[in-house]
Write an enzyme that holds these catalytic residues in place. Structure first.
Site, PDB file in Angstrom:
ATOM      1  CE  LYS A   1      97.917  90.373  -1.616  1.00 58.41           C
ATOM      2  NZ  LYS A   1      99.152  90.993  -0.429  1.00 58.41           N
TER       3      LYS A   1
ATOM      4  CE  LYS B   1     106.968 102.718  -7.168  1.00 56.49           C
ATOM      5  NZ  LYS B   1     107.441 103.181  -8.818  1.00 56.49           N
TER       6      LYS B   1
ATOM      7  CG  PHE C   1      88.281  97.504  23.900  1.00 62.46           C
ATOM      8  CD1 PHE C   1      89.562  97.257  24.596  1.00 62.46           C
ATOM      9  CD2 PHE C   1      87.013  96.692  24.478  1.00 62.46           C
ATOM     10  CE1 PHE C   1      90.298  96.449  25.240  1.00 62.46           C
ATOM     11  CE2 PHE C   1      87.498  95.441  25.582  1.00 62.46           C
ATOM     12  CZ  PHE C   1      88.942  94.942  25.920  1.00 62.46           C
TER      13      PHE C   1
ATOM     14  CB  ALA D   1      97.562  95.917   7.826  1.00 64.30           C
TER      15      ALA D   1
ATOM     16  N   GLY E   1     107.301 100.655   5.097  1.00 67.49           N
ATOM     17  CA  GLY E   1     107.358  99.127   4.865  1.00 67.49           C
ATOM     18  C   GLY E   1     107.853  98.741   3.415  1.00 67.49           C
TER      19      GLY E   1
ATOM     20  CG  ASN F   1      90.656 100.123  16.674  1.00 70.05           C
ATOM     21  OD1 ASN F   1      91.495 100.512  15.567  1.00 70.05           O
ATOM     22  ND2 ASN F   1      89.535  99.541  17.041  1.00 70.05           N
TER      23      ASN F   1
ATOM     24  N   GLY G   1      92.210  96.089  11.977  1.00 74.62           N
ATOM     25  CA  GLY G   1      92.143  95.550  10.460  1.00 74.62           C
ATOM     26  C   GLY G   1      92.320  94.527   9.868  1.00 74.62           C
TER      27      GLY G   1
END
Length: 308
Positions: free
Chosen positions: A82, A32, A173, A150, A270, A170, A148
Site C-alpha cells: 500500500k 476474497k 500507554f 490498524a 471486519g 493500549n 498499531g
C-alpha cells in the site's frame, strides 16, 4: 511461491471484450476480492473480469506497469504494497494523501491515480451495522483497542463522521498517547474528545451504564489467534445492551466477538469493511455516481461467507 506466482496472474489480453481488474499482494491466494467484485458485476450487469495477482516483494512496480500496459483497468492493493502504490501514483486523492497509503489504482487521462478506501469502507460498514440498531456514529463514544497501524487508520475516518469521543486503549500507554498527539489537531478541529489510556486502567474507571461505550473496535491482531485484548468481565463493565463490538479481523468468530455475544451484545467481524472498501473501488472504476445505495452489500457479504 513459484507455483502461486504462476497461478495468481492476470493478463488482460486473455479476456477480450471485458474490462480487467485485479487485486495484487504478497501473499494473495487468500483474497476474497474476486468474489466480491464478481457479485457486484453480476448485480449491475457489468462486463468485467477480476482476478488475483501475486507479486514478488521486489517486483511491485514492474508487475503493476505490466498489468496496465496490457490493458488492465484497475488494481486493488493489499499488504504489503500500500505504501509503494501510493508512491507510484502520479495523482493522489485527498483521502490517499491523508492516509499516506493507497489500496486502489487506476489510469485517468493518461495518469496513474490512487485512492484509499479502507477508512471509508470501515465507517460505511459501521454505519450500516449501527443503523440496524437504530443508532449512528454521530456523537458516539468509541473505544479503540490497540494503537498499531490498524488503529491509526481508523481515527481520522471516525472523526470525519463526527463521533463525540475516541478513547485509544493500549497495553503501553506511550504508544496510545503517541496517536493522540498525532491526531490532536484534527480532533480539535472536529470537536472530538481524543484520549489515551492503558487497557488495564479501563477496569479502574468509575463507570456506570450511562458511561458505557457505544462502539468498541478491536484493532489488535489478537483475533488471529484465540485471544481477546480484554477479559469478558472488563467488556461487560464498559458496555451496555446497545454497544456494538467490532473486530477488524474477518473470516472467523474471534474470542472478542464470542465474549460480546455471550454478554448479549451485537458483534461483527471486519468482512463488511472489506466489502464496503471494494464497493467504493468498484464505483470509482465503473464511474458510478452516488452509487453507494445501489450495490447489494449484504448480498456480497453473504456470498463471501458462503465460501468459509
Amino acid at each position: 511461491m513459484t507455483n502461486q506466482a504462476t497461478i495468481d496472474q492476470v493478463n488482460p489480453q486473455s479476456h477480450p471484450g471485458k474490462d480487467v481488474y485485479a487485486v495484487i499482494g504478497h501473499p494473495i491466494a487468500h483474497s476474497k476480492s474476486p468474489i466480491i467484485h464478481a457479485y457486484f458485476a453480476k448485480q449491475t450487469n457489468q462486463s468485467i473480469h477480476y482476478g488475483r495477482i501475486f507479486s514478488e516483494l521486489n517486483a511491485f512496480k514492474e508487475t503493476v506497469e505490466q498489468f496496465f500496459a496490457r490493458g488492465g483497468k484497475g488494481l486493488n492493493i493489499t499488504v504489503p504494497f500500500k505504501l509503494e502504490a501510493y508512491e507510484l501514483a502520479q495523482k493522489k486523492t485527498e483521502t490517499a494523501k491523508l492516509a499516506q497509503a493507497a489500496n486502489v489504482l487506476w489510469y485517468k487521462d493518461g495518469e496513474l491515480w490512487c485512492d484509499n478506501t479502507d477508512g471509508a469502507g470501515l465507517t460505511r460498514d459501521l454505519q450500516r451495522l449501527l443503523k440496524h440498531q437504530g443508532a449512528s456514529l454521530n456523537h458516539a463514544k468509541v473505544l479503540i483497542l490497540g494503537a498499531g497501524g490498524a488503529a491509526q487508520g481508523v481515527i481520522e475516518p471516525l472523526m470525519l463522521e463526527k463521533v463525540g469521543q475516541i478513547t485509544i486503549a493500549n497495553r503501553t500507554f506511550a504508544k496510545a498517547q503517541q496517536l493522540v498527539e498525532q491526531f490532536k489537531q484534527s480532533a480539535t478541529s472536529a470537536q472530538v474528545l481524543l484520549e489515551a489510556i492503558e487497557i488495564q486502567d479501563l477496569a479502574q474507571s468509575d463507570r456506570d451504564s450511562s458511561d458505557a461505550f457505544d462502539l468498541i473496535i478491536n484493532a489488535t491482531a489478537s483475533g488471529l489467534g484465540d485471544a481477546s485484548p480484554i477479559s469478558k468481565e472488563l467488556l461487560k463493565a464498559i458496555s451496555n445492551s446497545k454497544t456494538l463490538a467490532y473486530d477488524m479481523v474477518y473470516g472467523k468468530e474471534t474470542r472478542f466477538m464470542q465474549d460480546a455475544r455471550e454478554l448479549g451484545l451485537k458483534a461483527s467481524d471486519g468482512l463488511g469493511m472489506l466489502v464496503e472498501q471494494a464497493a467504493l473501488a468498484f464505483e470509482t472504476w465503473r464511474n458510478f455516481k452516488g452509487a453507494d445505495s445501489t450495490l447489494d452489500i449484504d448480498g456480497a457479504i453473504a456470498a463471501v461467507r458462503a465460501t468459509y
